[in-house]
Design a protein around this motif. Structure first.
Motif, short mmCIF file in Angstrom:
data_model
loop_
_atom_site.label_atom_id
_atom_site.label_comp_id
_atom_site.label_asym_id
_atom_site.label_seq_id
_atom_site.Cartn_x
_atom_site.Cartn_y
_atom_site.Cartn_z
N UNK A 15 0.63 -1.11 -0.19
CA UNK A 15 -0.43 -0.74 0.42
C UNK A 15 1.07 1.30 0.18
N UNK A 16 2.22 1.40 0.46
CA UNK A 16 3.14 2.16 0.49
C UNK A 16 3.37 2.67 -0.71
N UNK A 17 3.89 1.60 -1.48
CA UNK A 17 4.67 1.51 -2.81
C UNK A 17 3.10 1.97 -4.26
N UNK A 18 2.23 1.51 -3.72
CA UNK A 18 0.85 2.38 -4.30
C UNK A 18 0.64 3.72 -4.45
N UNK A 19 0.79 3.73 -2.92
CA UNK A 19 0.27 5.50 -2.85
C UNK A 19 1.29 6.39 -3.19
N UNK A 20 2.77 5.48 -2.09
CA UNK A 20 3.86 6.37 -2.47
C UNK A 20 3.70 6.60 -4.50
N UNK A 21 3.28 5.48 -5.36
CA UNK A 21 3.51 6.00 -6.94
C UNK A 21 2.47 6.46 -7.44
N UNK A 22 1.92 6.65 -6.46
CA UNK A 22 -0.32 7.19 -6.85
C UNK A 22 0.15 9.33 -7.11
N UNK A 23 1.44 9.20 -5.35
CA UNK A 23 1.39 10.79 -4.76
C UNK A 23 2.94 11.35 -5.71
N UNK A 24 3.24 10.27 -6.15
CA UNK A 24 5.15 11.33 -5.85
C UNK A 24 6.07 11.71 -5.56
N UNK A 25 5.40 10.44 -4.07
CA UNK A 25 6.34 10.70 -2.80
C UNK A 25 6.69 9.90 -1.84
N UNK A 26 8.04 9.43 -1.89
CA UNK A 26 9.54 8.32 -1.20
C UNK A 26 8.60 8.14 -0.21
N UNK A 27 8.63 6.41 -0.14
CA UNK A 27 8.18 5.69 1.10
C UNK A 27 9.39 5.88 2.23
N UNK A 28 9.72 6.72 3.20
CA UNK A 28 9.89 7.32 3.74
C UNK A 28 10.14 6.10 5.97
N UNK A 29 9.73 5.15 5.36
CA UNK A 29 10.46 4.41 6.51
C UNK A 29 9.38 3.13 6.12
N UNK A 30 10.13 1.67 6.41
CA UNK A 30 9.06 1.12 5.91
C UNK A 30 10.08 -0.03 7.31
N UNK A 31 8.46 -0.80 8.43
CA UNK A 31 9.14 -0.75 9.38
C UNK A 31 8.49 -2.92 9.75
N UNK A 32 8.87 -3.56 9.80
CA UNK A 32 7.69 -4.22 10.52
C UNK A 32 6.06 -4.58 10.39
N UNK A 33 6.13 -3.43 11.09
CA UNK A 33 4.82 -3.23 11.30
C UNK A 33 4.27 -1.83 10.77
N UNK A 34 4.49 -1.47 10.22
CA UNK A 34 4.29 0.21 9.42
C UNK A 34 4.90 0.37 8.89
N UNK A 35 4.31 1.10 7.45
CA UNK A 35 5.19 1.53 6.60
C UNK A 35 5.22 2.90 5.95
N UNK A 36 5.34 3.89 5.85
CA UNK A 36 5.22 5.65 5.39
C UNK A 36 5.84 6.20 4.82
N UNK A 37 4.31 7.19 3.73
CA UNK A 37 5.13 8.31 2.93
C UNK A 37 5.24 9.17 2.85
N UNK A 38 6.24 10.52 2.34
CA UNK A 38 5.55 11.41 2.89
C UNK A 38 6.21 12.01 1.90
N UNK A 39 5.62 13.56 1.18
CA UNK A 39 5.81 14.21 0.02
C UNK A 39 7.37 14.44 0.24
N UNK A 40 8.46 14.85 -1.06
CA UNK A 40 9.77 14.57 -1.41
C UNK A 40 10.17 15.90 -0.27
N UNK A 41 9.62 16.52 -0.69
CA UNK A 41 10.18 17.68 0.67
C UNK A 41 10.33 17.46 1.68
N UNK A 42 9.31 17.07 2.39
CA UNK A 42 9.48 17.17 3.58
C UNK A 42 10.74 16.98 4.43
N UNK A 43 11.17 15.97 4.09
CA UNK A 43 12.75 15.67 5.07
C UNK A 43 13.35 17.35 4.88
#
Length: 131
Positions: free
Chosen positions: A18-46
């Motif tokens: 899901x993180x990969x799909x939504x990341x591609x949809x929004x053009x946002x990178x995956x910013x964390x990928x843990x065993x119990x969660x994954x997250x995406x954020x705008x590319x300029x956020x960090x």
């Protein structure tokens, strides 16, 4: 006291997918990928986090595993909008080609948005082009 919007949390069976799909949809990178969660954020956020006051930061999307599949219509959903010079129809077609599905939530034929479901069935809308 002031709080800020940190994240939209999406329950799902496969957080990484899901993180990969939504990341591609929004053009946002995956910013964390843990065993119990994954997250995406705008590319300029960090890049701008230290210079941006916390209350002005964009929320992330966090995907967490749940054992059961989706069974009812979402009570909260995401609206996506093409740019003013882009085509809603083309954006919808591209999303469907990547695994989204058209959805009927009772919206009728006279609306200006298109309701879709992501690969795990979460509804979202593609609005008419916006600035």
């Amino acid at each position: 006291m002031t709080v800020r919007w940190e994240s939209v949390v999406v329950d799902c069976r496969d957080p990484r997918a899901q993180a990969a799909w939504w990341g591609e949809t929004l053009g946002w990178p995956v910013v964390y990928d843990e065993e119990d969660e994954a997250g995406i954020a705008p590319p300029f956020a960090a890049e701008h986090a230290r210079d941006t006051p916390p209350i002005e930061r964009w929320p992330e999307m966090t995907f967490v595993p749940v054992p059961d599949g989706k069974t009812i219509k979402n009570r909260l959903h995401i609206d996506l909008a093409p740019g003013i010079d882009d085509s809603q129809e083309a954006e919808v077609a591209a999303l469907v080609a990547r695994g989204a599905r058209l959805a009927d939530v009772g919206q009728g034929d006279d609306v200006t948005w298109v309701v879709l479901e992501d690969p795990e069935g979460n509804e979202f809308c593609v609005l008419s082009p916006r600035v």
